[in-house]
Design a protein around this motif. Structure first.
Motif, short mmCIF file in Angstrom:
data_model
loop_
_atom_site.label_atom_id
_atom_site.label_comp_id
_atom_site.label_asym_id
_atom_site.label_seq_id
_atom_site.Cartn_x
_atom_site.Cartn_y
_atom_site.Cartn_z
N LEU B 22 0.85 -1.20 0.00
CA LEU B 22 0.00 0.00 0.00
C LEU B 22 0.88 1.25 0.00
CD1 LEU B 22 -2.50 -1.17 2.77
CD2 LEU B 22 -2.87 -1.21 0.28
N LEU B 23 0.33 2.34 -0.51
CA LEU B 23 1.10 3.58 -0.48
C LEU B 23 1.53 3.91 0.94
CD1 LEU B 23 2.26 6.10 -1.86
CD2 LEU B 23 0.06 7.22 -1.44
N VAL B 24 0.62 3.73 1.91
CA VAL B 24 0.97 4.10 3.28
C VAL B 24 2.14 3.26 3.80
CG1 VAL B 24 -0.73 2.61 4.46
CG2 VAL B 24 0.04 4.71 5.55
N GLN B 25 2.20 2.00 3.39
CA GLN B 25 3.33 1.16 3.80
C GLN B 25 4.62 1.66 3.17
OE1 GLN B 25 1.44 -2.50 2.36
NE2 GLN B 25 1.73 -3.37 4.41
N PHE B 26 4.56 2.01 1.90
CA PHE B 26 5.75 2.52 1.22
C PHE B 26 6.24 3.80 1.91
CE2 PHE B 26 7.52 5.14 -2.35
CZ PHE B 26 8.67 4.38 -2.57
N LEU B 27 5.31 4.68 2.25
CA LEU B 27 5.69 5.95 2.90
C LEU B 27 6.31 5.70 4.27
CD1 LEU B 27 2.51 8.10 2.11
CD2 LEU B 27 4.78 8.37 1.07
N THR B 34 6.81 8.61 8.90
CA THR B 34 5.83 7.97 9.78
C THR B 34 4.77 8.95 10.29
OG1 THR B 34 7.37 8.27 11.60
CG2 THR B 34 7.39 6.12 10.51
N GLY B 35 4.74 10.14 9.73
CA GLY B 35 3.68 11.09 10.10
C GLY B 35 2.33 10.64 9.59
#
Ligand SMILES: Cc1cc2nc3c(=O)[nH]c(=O)nc-3n(C[C@H](O)[C@H](O)[C@H](O)COP(=O)(O)OP(=O)(O)OC[C@H]3O[C@@H](n4cnc5c(N)ncnc54)[C@H](O)[C@@H]3O)c2cc1C
Ligand code: FES
Ligand code: FES
Lengths: 266, 160
Positions: B22-27, B34-35
């Protein structure tokens, strides 16, 4: 979520080719129904074919006496389309009522219609306006397209390209929002185009979106909320879950139909 | 694993990800940004809201590969270049628009998109309605709504 291969075709033809070469493949539009279902492992496609780069399937256009909407047009872009707001504000209000702003920024009309969630909003608009669903293979009348909950007339390898909505002078949508999800507990779309009068209901039926011939008949005499006064539909065949009983849903159909007609005559 | 590249907070980044990442995992896991939070992972809570090509989206309901070539802004990218807080962040501080802070990054990213869509003069009703996709377990929303109204006003004129 189980893993899959990922493809980004740029034409409808390429997308169709990828579908036929990957038997367990699924198309990916906004991903706002498919990805949640894949996280729950209720779907496990071998391949995802992302339609976001495909040319020519985005946008809202006025074509003669119809509004043509590309399958990959996001809910927010349909809701805000100046062309549509001018031609048929009753239809623009439908995507404006979907979910929340972030869902509207990603979800697409093609994905919503292909998914045919029994509580989704667009199926009511398609059936309530007598839309035509145009795929890479053929044209399907909305009356033949929605074949039960999460089920449509789409065949293997078939891709929705655009949806054509005839412009109705009078068109209105009224929805009782589920307060948590935003989906329609019940939603009613009513329209009048010449002598063609349609009342379509989503959220209520245990078999997905349906029309209400008795209401349509009553509205033929006069297209006014008054014509529906005292009319109800039977609770048999209504959906039942923790959110609402069949009786309550049937009651809402009557109330919302009168409000939808009131909006349509505005 | 396929390669992916995109622009995040103005910087070109790339990496190799599983298709299902997921994009959030990549970020969070690869870029260590981690914001952006995960509150629900079911597209409901808005803790993961980022901007994708200038428009707010839930990064838990996007694949990293869907963002190939895209321009992403996260909460780490909204502060001003001189290190000062963005007027919207400042308004959350000033108006006590957070308690535990878990929902705050998503609230601020959603708030900036409300301003983009509705302008700088926001009434309470608009803010509440447009915050439909963001859940806060602490504040009761009252101060969040006040913060967004004030932040939106203060953005007028400020180079935001
Ligand atoms: C929090 C939340 C709230 C929501 N609230 C509402 C609501 O109030 N009302 C509502 O109606 N919906 C709601 N939705 C659903 C949302 O509208 C989805 O975006 C929509 O149902 C699916 O569109 P999509 O573009 O995301 O499709 P996807 O999830 O990408 O795809 C859905 C299905 O359609 C297929 N598909 C996609 N495009 C095509 C095509 N062109 N041709 C053939 N098949 C295709 C896919 O293979 C998949 O099976 C909500 C979703 C979320 C996450
Ligand atoms: S973590 Fe994405 S919406 Fe909750
Ligand atoms: S401040 Fe704690 S969840 Fe919002």
């Amino acid at each position: 979520m189980y893993n899959f291969t990922f493809h980004r075709p740029t034409t409808v033809r390429q997308a169709a080719g990828l579908l036929s070469r990957n038997p367990e493949a699924k198309l990916l539009a906004g991903g706002h129904s498919l990805l949640p279902v894949m996280k729950l492992r209720l779907a496990q496609p071998s391949a995802l074919i992302d339609l976001s780069q495909v040319e020519g399937i985005v946008g809202v256009e006025l074509k003669g006496r119809s509004i043509s909407i590309g399958a990959m047009t996001r809910h927010a872009d349909v809701a805000n389309s100046p062309v549509l707001k001018e031609a048929m504000p009753g239809l623009a209000a439908v995507p404006g009522s979907i979910g929340d702003p972030q869902v509207r920024n990603r979800g697409t009309i093609g994905g919503s219609i292909a998914n045919n969630d029994p509580n989704a909003d667009y199926p009511a608009a398609c059936l309530g306006l007598g839309a035509t669903i145009i795929t890479n293979k053929r044209r399907i009348a909305a009356d033949d397209f929605f074949t039960g909950m999460f089920s449509t007339a789409l065949e293997e390898g078939e891709i929705i390209v655009r949806i054509s909505f005839p412009i109705a002078k009078k068109a209105g949508y009224e929805k009782f929002k589920h307060p948590a999800s935003g989906f329609a507990l019940v939603g009613v779309f009513a329209s009048k185009r010449g002598s063609d009068i349609r009342v379509a209901v989503t959220g209520a039926g245990s078999n997905g979106v349906f029309r209400v011939p008795t209401f349509e008949e009553a509205l033929k005499k006069r297209f006014s909320p008054k014509s529906l006064e005292g009319l109800t539909i039977p609770a048999a065949g209504m959906n039942s879950d923790i959110h609402a009983t069949p009786e309550y849903r049937a009651h809402l159909v009557g109330v919302l139909a009168r409000r939808a007609v009131a909006k349509a005559v505005g | 694993m396929p390669a992916v590249s995109m622009t995040v907070n103005g910087k070109a980044v790339s990496g190799n990800v599983e298709e299902r990442t997921l994009l959030v995992q990549f970020l969070r896991e690869q870029l260590r940004l981690t914001g952006t939070h995960v509150g629900c992972d079911t597209s409901q809570c808005g803790a993961c809201v980022i901007h994708l090509d200038g428009v707010s989206a839930k990064s838990c309901t996007l694949l990293a590969l869907q963002c190939e070539g895209a321009n992403i802004t996260t909460i780490e990218g909204v502060a001003l270049s001189d290190g000062k807080l963005h007027p919207m962040q400042e308004a959350f501080r000033e108006h006590h628009g957070l308690q535990c802070g878990y929902c705050t990054p998503g609230m601020i990213m959603a708030a900036l998109d409300i301003v983009r869509r509705n302008g700088n003069d926001l009434d309470e009703h608009t803010i509440r309605e447009q915050l439909d996709g963001n859940i806060c377990r602490c504040t009761g929303y009252h101060n969040i709504v006040k913060a967004i109204a004030a932040g939106a006003k203060n953005m007028k004129g400020a180079a935001a």
